[in-house]
Write a protein that holds these residues in place. Sequence first.
Motif, short mmCIF file in Angstrom:
data_model
loop_
_atom_site.label_atom_id
_atom_site.label_comp_id
_atom_site.label_asym_id
_atom_site.label_seq_id
_atom_site.Cartn_x
_atom_site.Cartn_y
_atom_site.Cartn_z
N ARG A 1 -2.54 -15.90 1.51
CA ARG A 1 -3.52 -14.81 0.45
C ARG A 1 -3.56 -14.92 -0.75
NH1 ARG A 1 -6.17 -10.03 2.77
NH2 ARG A 1 -6.12 -9.52 4.46
N VAL A 2 -1.81 -14.84 -0.99
CA VAL A 2 -1.42 -15.45 -2.64
C VAL A 2 -1.42 -16.24 -2.53
CG1 VAL A 2 0.43 -14.75 -3.97
CG2 VAL A 2 -0.35 -12.87 -1.85
N PHE B 1 -0.53 -13.23 6.36
CA PHE B 1 -1.09 -12.12 6.23
C PHE B 1 -1.06 -11.97 4.84
CE2 PHE B 1 -3.76 -11.83 9.05
CZ PHE B 1 -3.15 -11.37 10.65
N ILE B 2 0.10 -11.82 3.98
CA ILE B 2 0.82 -12.55 2.36
C ILE B 2 1.50 -13.73 1.59
CG2 ILE B 2 2.25 -11.45 1.58
CD1 ILE B 2 2.94 -8.87 3.10
N THR C 1 6.42 -15.97 -5.05
CA THR C 1 7.90 -15.32 -5.50
C THR C 1 7.66 -14.42 -4.85
OG1 THR C 1 7.98 -17.11 -6.90
CG2 THR C 1 10.18 -15.92 -7.27
N VAL C 2 7.07 -13.45 -6.36
CA VAL C 2 6.84 -12.38 -6.68
C VAL C 2 6.67 -10.94 -5.32
CG1 VAL C 2 5.54 -10.22 -7.73
CG2 VAL C 2 6.08 -11.83 -9.34
N ALA C 3 5.43 -12.37 -4.40
CA ALA C 3 5.28 -11.09 -3.19
C ALA C 3 6.52 -11.06 -2.10
CB ALA C 3 4.21 -11.66 -2.91
N GLN D 1 10.91 2.33 -2.25
CA GLN D 1 11.35 1.49 -1.87
C GLN D 1 9.97 0.97 -1.31
OE1 GLN D 1 15.36 0.58 -0.30
NE2 GLN D 1 15.74 -0.43 -2.80
N LEU D 2 10.27 1.03 -0.18
CA LEU D 2 9.45 0.45 0.96
C LEU D 2 7.97 0.52 0.51
CD1 LEU D 2 9.01 1.57 4.36
CD2 LEU D 2 7.17 1.67 3.20
N TRP E 1 12.26 -14.74 -0.83
CA TRP E 1 13.36 -14.21 -1.11
C TRP E 1 13.84 -13.08 -0.06
CZ3 TRP E 1 16.17 -14.23 -5.81
CH2 TRP E 1 15.47 -15.93 -7.03
N VAL F 1 -2.45 -19.43 -4.48
CA VAL F 1 -3.01 -20.08 -4.42
C VAL F 1 -2.94 -21.19 -4.91
CG1 VAL F 1 -4.65 -17.74 -5.74
CG2 VAL F 1 -2.97 -19.27 -6.82
N TYR G 1 3.08 -16.05 -7.92
CA TYR G 1 2.56 -15.28 -7.24
C TYR G 1 3.74 -14.72 -5.83
CZ TYR G 1 -0.84 -14.14 -10.09
OH TYR G 1 -1.72 -13.22 -11.26
N LEU H 1 -1.17 -7.25 -5.29
CA LEU H 1 -1.04 -9.03 -4.99
C LEU H 1 -2.46 -9.73 -4.29
CD1 LEU H 1 2.12 -10.07 -5.28
CD2 LEU H 1 0.55 -10.01 -7.40
N ILE I 1 8.40 -8.54 -11.38
CA ILE I 1 6.99 -8.20 -10.65
C ILE I 1 6.11 -7.08 -11.26
CG2 ILE I 1 6.41 -5.76 -8.64
CD1 ILE I 1 8.90 -7.46 -7.53
N PHE J 1 10.92 -3.82 0.26
CA PHE J 1 10.10 -3.19 1.69
C PHE J 1 10.44 -2.69 2.03
CE2 PHE J 1 6.53 -1.98 3.58
CZ PHE J 1 5.92 -2.14 4.57
N MET K 1 9.33 -10.80 -3.02
CA MET K 1 10.19 -10.55 -3.51
C MET K 1 10.14 -8.53 -3.27
SD MET K 1 11.39 -12.16 -7.95
CE MET K 1 12.34 -13.24 -8.26
N ALA K 2 9.31 -8.81 -3.82
CA ALA K 2 8.75 -6.83 -3.83
C ALA K 2 8.54 -7.13 -1.91
CB ALA K 2 7.23 -6.56 -3.85
N LEU K 3 8.84 -7.94 -1.12
CA LEU K 3 9.48 -7.46 -0.18
C LEU K 3 10.57 -6.88 0.74
CD1 LEU K 3 6.27 -9.72 2.12
CD2 LEU K 3 6.68 -7.92 1.34
#
Lengths: 409, 288, 342
Positions: free
Chosen positions: B85-86, B81-82, B98-100, C294-295, B36, B88, B96, C305, C256, B107, B102-104
Amino acid sequence: MKKWYSIATIIVITVMMLGIAAAPRPAHAVEPIVIKVGYTTAMSGPAAAWGQTERLFFESFVEVFNKKGFKVGDQTYNFKMVVVDNKNSPEGGAAAAKQLVYGDKVKFIIGLWTWNFPSIAAVTNPAKVILMTRTGNEAVPGIYDPKKMPYVVFGNPSEEEFISDCLALVEAFPKYKKLGILECTLGKGPGWDYVLAALDKAGVRYHMEFFPPGTQDFTPYITRYAEAGCDIVFVAGWVGEAMAFAKQRWEMGYKDMKVGHTGPLITPLAYIGVCGKEAAQGLIAEYCAPWDFKKTKVKSKYIKMCREAMKMASEKQGRPYTYTGGIGWFPSHLLILAQAMEKAGTVDDTDAIMEAIRGGTFSTTAGTWTMSGAKTYGSPVVFGTPGALSTIKGDKEVYLAEYPMEPLP
Amino acid sequence: MPPAGIWIDGLIQSCIYMTMAFGMVLVFSILGILNWTHGQFYMLGAFVVYYAFTAVGIPFPIAMLISGVVVGGLGILVEKFIIERVNVPSAQGALYVTVATMALIFFFEGAASMLFGMQEKGLAMVFPGVLDLGSFSVSYQKIAVVAFTLVIMIAMYIMLNRTKVGLAIRAAAQEPDAAGLYGISVKRISLLVMGIGCALAAMAGSIMAPVYAVNPFIGRIPMIMSLLAIIIGGLGSLTGAIVGGIILGFVNSVVAYRLSYFSEVVLFAFVIIILLVRPQGLFGDPLK
Amino acid sequence: MRYIDYKTLLPRSVAGLLVAPFLIFPLFSTNLATLSMFILSGIWAIAVMGFTLILRTGQFSLGQAAFMTIGGYTSAILTVQLGWPFWPSFLLAGVVSGIIALIIGSVVLRVGGVYFSIITLALGEVVRIIAMQWEPVTRGSRGLGTAPPDPISLGGFEINFAASAVPYYYFMILLVAITGLVFWQIGRSRLGGTFFSIAANPILAEHQGIHLMKYRVIAFTVAGVFTGFAGSYYAHFLSTMTPYMVGLWESIQIMIMSIVGGISSLVGGPLAGALVLYALGIYLSRLPVYGIQQLLFGAVVVLVLLFLPKGTGLVDLWDKFWRKVFREPDFYEIPSEEPSQE
């Protein structure tokens, strides 16, 4: 010898007494009382660039204003701005209004950006907080109800702003063929019926289009305007989009199509950076610097205050501050408020202050006006700024045309 | 019949969506994940090129390559690194990841807003000028986009079909276990592919930076569009990505011309219908 | 000495101690900003609970925001355009949302996996576009300005929503409690078990005679009803309802919050996720630098996670904590040589 001593002593004492008599009396040292005024605008999100630029100027203006302050009776008063982010959205506006009214307990709120008027007014009116709004797409009959919202002062409603900008454009280019109007779907509403009706009445020829938010590619719209025969396209306030439009129309070959937007130029260099120097030439925007007005007279003391505030803002940000955007409203709102308080003789009684505003004549950074608008909104508190336009020439902003503000039918 | 300007516009859009979708499908085939953050790499690519060109003065084509390398490298770091690791090995893993990713999204948007500011930045001085073709004209920037896409697609074709690396990638995509048996380090290939996919997104952003403006939010729409392109073309299919991108680009342009802002509705309705009627898209494998 | 089941009692009492301050919080502070934060966290928690319920059947719905919008608009339209009082509108918002969820779910849930997620995402956008275009009813982009619920008189004491946020706060607690109770019961019931089996192994479940679609649609509908309630409350608390309030990005945030909170728990997880992430978001948005919110939000989620053991969320930390305290072996650990002390 003793005689000389006594004469000398008498002379010294006399001189001392004269000196004391001549010395300035220690002023009553009455500290000016500070009145909190809420100010809400977009401090986050894509519109934040404007919100923060304007805030710099407004805080400087408040400082300049507070040097003399204003007097009601014997007491001098100063203003203090309480700034809250309204995130440029209706729900952010409601939250900001609640914060200001119930949290910070202000009695006056100045400044809105676009469409959060109804949600903010819904909070301020029951609490008898005076709301001086910069724009309000909702300020049309049938939606704004002066009976339900008695504590609202319209300074520069966006409908009036757009209409007078269009009229100024027509004055600047009397041989135009057709005016293209471009607005984001976010701004669709009855305000536009009102504007278009006024344009019809004034005999302006136009063609209107809407684009969804986030559009970067204006090719379809440029094509449609060209097909409709528009030679000027005026964007309703969306600066980034206007820049993109100007660039793309140049590239598509429509070099004679003039482009402009309501709202002031941020700085000509920004446009040149995005559009390219050639495409940015002739771009039109609002111009609020009162010292350049030709048809509107602003008192020189206010011009001086604005210039001083701009200098202060330049120093604060470390580079020349050229944005004239906020001059026409926030300073003028503040001045209206101060003058109304002086007239009403109170700084607390919002009913009395509103009475003083209704029908009153005020002299501010946007000229001298009598509050009237009985036919426009059914409310006798309408203000406005002259529709003054500027254009980019080289890499500077120069005055283009002006349409003096009149209460529109 | 829409005028030439609309078709050219459709072409440009197709090129970009094609490139983005291609990168996304590459990543999906090897790593099995939908990244994402792909749109944000587009945005970051545009910013890198902006600063490389304006602040450091690197000539634009080289700046583009640099942005590809930098953002591709960033993609590899993110993967290593992300995502790894996430991820599994279970249904949870996909969730996970997907969520990671999306969170990025948030970020990177936040980081870009903080680092670069939200004000529009322009690169209009790159390839300035227009080519007059009679009744319409095309800017050199747009021609550059088409040229770029052709070059990239040819490069990708050569790489995937004619080089050993490409062979390794295709093997790892189809049968990771068998590929491993043949001595291909699937892990290393995954990292490489991630880098390539993100580099594609970054270079797409770079070549488009002069055409429109650069701000931290330009990644959102390309992300959604490349997702739609993949759906139309079929999730695992590279050809699908290209065809999907072409269809999407032209449909979007022509519909916007006819119906202005209704194009949003049309596109989404189109995608919903495809998902209901033939979820595997045009070229994807049918699901059980 | 009588046996006191301290292993159940202790965690529950501590949980109670943690929850109790929330109940009496307004007595200490009526700070609007803090109350707003909790109220909004509660609203999102309900939406997240809905998401987690659907997740229990093995589907990721990226369109929960659509139901919040539907619920919000239903009650806004009923109160503003038709002049209904708040409470019936609120209830109807949930019902309408549930019905639409039922209809949509029956059509769309046939498709599984990623495709379902993307359809729901697309649906979320379609709902938003409808809200924007259906001008006569929804007033398009400008949205509807909603009014606070009318004051309720209880004996001599009046609950006035317009005066302060405290009534909103307590109603939110009530709503969260009811939703939580319903979802918890579902989780513990046979229905919940069926959901889980569908997610774990759909083929086996089908072989056992469980009608997959039926249960997926049930979960989707129930989630839709409560998310509709959440949306309606959201609209009335914020005094406005616009098409842009709850959209694609909010759906992503719901997802999330659910994952970070922990999907093993239907109630505690969403609450934890919503509270932590939303409160975090609010604190961060007070910082003057735009973008840091956001960051940090993104960073925190990724860090959570990364560092939480695989397959767990915040809520599972609670369980682990108590296991450590009672020195019981963890599911993932091999028990140590010494028997645990009693």
